[in-house]
Design a protein around this motif. Sequence first.
Motif, short mmCIF file in Angstrom:
data_model
loop_
_atom_site.label_atom_id
_atom_site.label_comp_id
_atom_site.label_asym_id
_atom_site.label_seq_id
_atom_site.Cartn_x
_atom_site.Cartn_y
_atom_site.Cartn_z
N ILE A 1 -12.68 -3.28 1.27
CA ILE A 1 -10.96 -3.35 1.30
C ILE A 1 -10.51 -1.91 2.05
O ILE A 1 -10.92 -0.88 1.80
CB ILE A 1 -10.38 -3.67 -0.08
N CYS A 2 -9.27 -2.28 2.71
CA CYS A 2 -8.95 -1.09 3.44
C CYS A 2 -7.26 -0.95 3.30
O CYS A 2 -6.53 -1.06 3.92
CB CYS A 2 -9.01 -1.05 4.84
N PRO A 3 -6.75 -0.54 1.99
CA PRO A 3 -5.34 -0.43 1.79
C PRO A 3 -4.77 0.94 2.61
O PRO A 3 -5.49 1.95 2.94
CB PRO A 3 -5.38 0.00 0.63
N GLN A 4 -3.76 0.66 3.34
CA GLN A 4 -3.26 1.61 4.28
C GLN A 4 -2.60 2.62 3.62
O GLN A 4 -2.23 3.66 4.11
CB GLN A 4 -2.33 0.86 5.09
N GLU A 5 -2.04 2.24 2.55
CA GLU A 5 -1.56 3.39 1.31
C GLU A 5 -2.09 3.34 0.01
O GLU A 5 -2.57 2.19 -0.36
CB GLU A 5 0.18 2.92 1.45
N PRO A 6 -1.61 4.48 -0.79
CA PRO A 6 -2.23 4.25 -2.25
C PRO A 6 -1.59 3.13 -2.90
O PRO A 6 -0.41 2.88 -2.67
CB PRO A 6 -2.01 5.73 -2.79
N ILE A 7 -2.32 2.59 -3.80
CA ILE A 7 -1.69 1.29 -4.73
C ILE A 7 -2.07 1.76 -6.05
O ILE A 7 -3.15 1.70 -6.66
CB ILE A 7 -2.35 0.13 -4.31
N ASN A 8 -1.11 1.85 -6.91
CA ASN A 8 -1.19 2.03 -8.26
C ASN A 8 -0.27 1.05 -8.86
O ASN A 8 0.96 1.14 -8.93
CB ASN A 8 -0.68 3.40 -8.77
N ASP A 9 -0.88 -0.10 -9.41
CA ASP A 9 -0.22 -1.36 -10.03
C ASP A 9 -0.81 -1.70 -11.13
O ASP A 9 -1.79 -2.49 -11.22
CB ASP A 9 -0.37 -2.45 -8.73
N PRO A 10 -0.03 -1.39 -12.24
CA PRO A 10 -0.76 -1.60 -13.69
C PRO A 10 -0.75 -3.13 -13.90
O PRO A 10 -1.76 -3.66 -14.62
CB PRO A 10 0.27 -1.01 -14.63
N ASP A 11 0.40 -4.03 -13.29
CA ASP A 11 0.21 -5.26 -13.54
C ASP A 11 -1.00 -6.22 -13.02
O ASP A 11 -1.32 -6.94 -13.36
CB ASP A 11 1.39 -5.92 -13.07
N ALA A 12 -1.33 -5.54 -11.62
CA ALA A 12 -2.35 -6.07 -11.24
C ALA A 12 -4.04 -5.57 -11.68
O ALA A 12 -5.01 -5.79 -11.34
CB ALA A 12 -2.60 -5.99 -9.63
N GLY A 13 -3.64 -4.25 -12.47
CA GLY A 13 -4.77 -3.45 -12.91
C GLY A 13 -5.68 -2.73 -11.91
O GLY A 13 -7.00 -2.54 -12.03
N ILE A 14 -4.95 -2.17 -10.99
CA ILE A 14 -5.79 -1.26 -9.95
C ILE A 14 -4.97 -0.19 -9.47
O ILE A 14 -3.67 0.07 -9.75
CB ILE A 14 -5.88 -2.16 -8.69
N ASP A 15 -5.66 1.02 -9.52
CA ASP A 15 -5.20 2.27 -8.99
C ASP A 15 -6.03 2.64 -7.74
O ASP A 15 -7.28 3.23 -7.82
CB ASP A 15 -5.25 3.19 -10.09
#
Length: 392
Positions: free
Chosen positions: A237-251
Amino acid sequence: MGVIAAGRGLRGYRLPMPQQPPEGYDWLYDQGPSTTPRRAAPAPPPELPPPNLPPPGRRPSGPTGPSGDGRPRKKRRWWIRVPLLLIVLWLVFLIAVPFWALSSTNRVDASYDGDRPAEQPGTTYLVVGSDSRAGLTPEQQAELATGGDGGGNGRTDTIMLLHVGDGPALLLSVPRDSIVDVPGYGSTKINAAYAYGGPPLLVQTIESNTGIRVDAYIEIGFGGLVNVVDAVGGVEICPQEPINDPDAGIDLQAGCQEADGATALGYSRSRHTYATQDIQRVQAQREVMGSLAEKVKQPSSILNPFRYWGINQGAASSLGIGEDVSTLQLVRFAQGLSSAMGGEGLSCTVPLKNFDVRWDDERAAQMFDLITSDRTADVGDLCTPDGLPKAG
């Protein structure tokens, strides 16, 4: 004197010469005078043809049999039979596993009563990613941050249409927050159709708003995606920006990286950190599916029996397909999805007016008409990742 006279009388006497024995006479049987008739010598055996011997200095072509009859003994070519047996067993395994997976897959009744669009060329699949927790233990639900099962029909985090026909395969994302007319419930978000009436109402909503006939229904839950991604060893996967989403369980950090099943699921579900929320989420979903399709079609996914088994078992664990979906349709679905996500086909979003997730009536109607007439090669600029018109 008498003797001498007798001797003299014998001096002129000649003994008779022995006569030649008759033909076939055998001296070995001459035992002297006998009253038994003498046997003739046995006849010589018939001459046998000379043996077929190899030329001097050359060995026979093969070993003789145990009976010594000189005939070549057949060699046991085990070094040919064993590989052939392994190939046959491997082919049986490759065929049997998908049929087993298909037989264990949950069948879904996606039909509904009412008027439907007429038959159309090509095949259109409705692909639904539901938030079903089927196949997940409470511990896995907590680990994946999916929350508990709220009961009812759940929701649809992913709605896509895959069209496979004479032209390039087309994968069309339908944002779950799209405002449409849900039969019997008025104007509302399209994912509410699944919550209100399950697969039948969702199929009816898609067909009534697009005019596209759904030929096959395919649904995959949270657990299925996680298991398949883990079976292929993860996806990129190649996120363009950092993602910190506790609801989805990802950082996640920005940039390309390898994601396991749990991370890929969270990346596909996350939307609160995006400026355009649902629009960027459907792009992330296509990204995960594209990377997954690339992994699945690698030779190692077939040659590695553990990976092959894991892919089929993972898909079957939480996959639901329409009751009338055939094995051939599933094969065409896999081929079409791989083509659409691998660059040979097309991947886009329903044409939108703006980021409020309202369809562009004119451009969306053009897109739907091209699909119903199997003219995906003419989609052109209507096919954009975010559904918006191309600038300029």
